[in-house]
Design an enzyme around this catalytic site. Structure first.
Site, PDB file in Angstrom:
ATOM      1  N   VAL A  41       0.860  -1.175   0.000  1.00 39.21           N
ATOM      2  CA  VAL A  41       0.000   0.000   0.000  1.00 39.21           C
ATOM      3  C   VAL A  41       0.898   1.228   0.000  1.00 39.21           C
ATOM      4  CG1 VAL A  41      -1.824   1.252   1.224  1.00 39.21           C
ATOM      5  CG2 VAL A  41      -1.767  -1.254   1.299  1.00 39.21           C
ATOM      6  N   CYS A  42       0.596   2.184  -0.867  1.00 40.98           N
ATOM      7  CA  CYS A  42       1.324   3.444  -0.891  1.00 40.98           C
ATOM      8  C   CYS A  42       2.806   3.193  -1.145  1.00 40.98           C
ATOM      9  CB  CYS A  42       1.072   4.177   0.432  1.00 40.98           C
ATOM     10  SG  CYS A  42       1.526   5.915   0.462  1.00 40.98           S
ATOM     11  N   SER A  43       3.681   3.832  -0.373  1.00 38.56           N
ATOM     12  CA  SER A  43       5.120   3.719  -0.593  1.00 38.56           C
ATOM     13  C   SER A  43       5.683   2.376  -0.162  1.00 38.56           C
ATOM     14  CB  SER A  43       5.857   4.850   0.129  1.00 38.56           C
ATOM     15  OG  SER A  43       5.516   4.876   1.504  1.00 38.56           O
ATOM     16  N   GLY A  44       4.850   1.496   0.363  1.00 35.83           N
ATOM     17  CA  GLY A  44       5.299   0.138   0.650  1.00 35.83           C
ATOM     18  C   GLY A  44       5.827  -0.556  -0.598  1.00 35.83           C
TER      19      GLY A  44
ATOM     20  N   THR B 170       2.611   3.437  -6.921  1.00 36.99           N
ATOM     21  CA  THR B 170       2.843   3.878  -5.554  1.00 36.99           C
ATOM     22  C   THR B 170       2.301   5.294  -5.443  1.00 36.99           C
ATOM     23  OG1 THR B 170       4.487   4.062  -3.785  1.00 36.99           O
ATOM     24  CG2 THR B 170       5.163   4.802  -5.974  1.00 36.99           C
TER      25      THR B 170
END
Length: 320
Positions: A112-115, A132
């Protein structure tokens, strides 16, 4: 749909600086997924060493265990947050993530997101389309072997799933629930969370809504919202001007001042973003051209060429 043969277990990686919504959004969706009254997912929270962490908002979070090369879960979810940068340089973490990909051949890696940057640093996104958060564009570009499309809400290739960021973690969770449990369960979860089951368009489409909110003057704001809501409309310059209550020259001047583009360029941008969302649903190209307001496939092709320098078919091959 039949009751799943077993509950699917998901490990959620916690770390200092994690974005709380990246964790809570998808986890709440998985918690709400039940088939015939039976639990479908079991979530376990882990940290790199099993110790508590502090989210970026300041909330302290406890872990149920530690990330290891032999994590027992079916799936591993990596949220984003300011602490991601430290993880991308932590060899032990990257080794454990790569080991999960190797040792769990049917397990899913979900970011999720910058993961997604953690997956990229581990080399697991090489040669794959991925997304991202838009604000991490410069960081994403350092991983040159990844086919980044930062306008997409979510992308799945094989057993690797990435999402754009924050609330799009819920969108990604809903798509996984739909894949595992069927559309009825996914719809029930969406109703429970009071969210859309499937959002079309991409991150830049939401930026378009922000354009409307910050544009100077309520007349232009309403017009922008009309175009975004109804991209199929007959948005000629004259019709746009009539809807805004201005003459064409004045309207063009407002667009140049507030959005740094012409009214026609704005309409094309809205339609392209709407088309990109529809293309992710595997619809016929001609129908996408109609539903997104281009009218015919040739106009849509020219717009994609202007915006991205590629043909629609090439875009679908890479990101569809």
């Amino acid at each position: 749909m039949d009751i799943p043969l077993k509950i699917r277990t998901i490990d959620v990686l916690l770390f200092d600086g994690v974005n709380l919504l990246d964790v809570a959004g998808p986890v709440q969706a998985f918690e709400a997924a039940h088939v015939n009254g039976r639990e479908t997912y079991s979530v376990r929270f882990i940290s790199t060493d099993g110790a508590p962490v502090r989210a970026s908002c300041g909330l302290k979070l406890a872990a149920d265990g530690a990330l290891s090369a032999a994590t027992p879960s079916d799936d591993l979810l990596i949220p984003g947050g300011t602490g991601v940068d430290a993880l991308t340089e932590d060899e032990a973490t990257l080794k454990a993530v790569k080991a999960f990909a190797t040792q769990a051949p049917k397990g899913r890696l979900i970011s999720v997101c910058s993961g997604a940057l953690v997956l990229a640093a581990a080399g697991l996104l090489d040669g794959r389309p991925a997304t991202t958060h838009w604000s991490r564009a410069s960081d994403a570009r350092t991983y040159k072997n990844v086919l980044w499309d930062l306008d997409r809400i979510s992308i799945s290739t094989g057993r690797i799933y990435t999402s754009a960021g924050v609330t799009t973690g819920i969108d990604l969770a809903l798509s996984i629930i739909r894949e595992d449990c069927g559309p009825a369960t996914a719809l029930a979860v969406a109703r429970e969370l009071v969210v859309q089951l499937h959002r079309t368009g991409g991150q830049s489409q939401f930026a378009t809504h922000l354009d409307a909110q910050f544009a100077v003057g309520s007349t232009l704001t309403r017009l922008i919202e009309q175009v975004v809501t109804e991209p199929k409309g007959n948005w000629s310059l004259e019709n746009l001007a009539n809807a805004a209550g201005m003459n064409p020259r004045t309207l063009s001047r407002h667009f140049k001042r507030d959005l740094q583009e012409t009214p026609a360029q704005f309409v094309e941008r809205v339609r392209v973003e709407h088309a990109r969302g529809l293309l992710s649903e595997d619809r016929p190209l001609k129908q996408v051209a109609i539903d997104s307001g281009f009218g015919d496939l040739q106009r849509m092709r020219r717009a994609f060429q202007r915006r991205f320098g590629i043909h629609v078919s090439d875009y679908v091959s890479a990101f569809g």
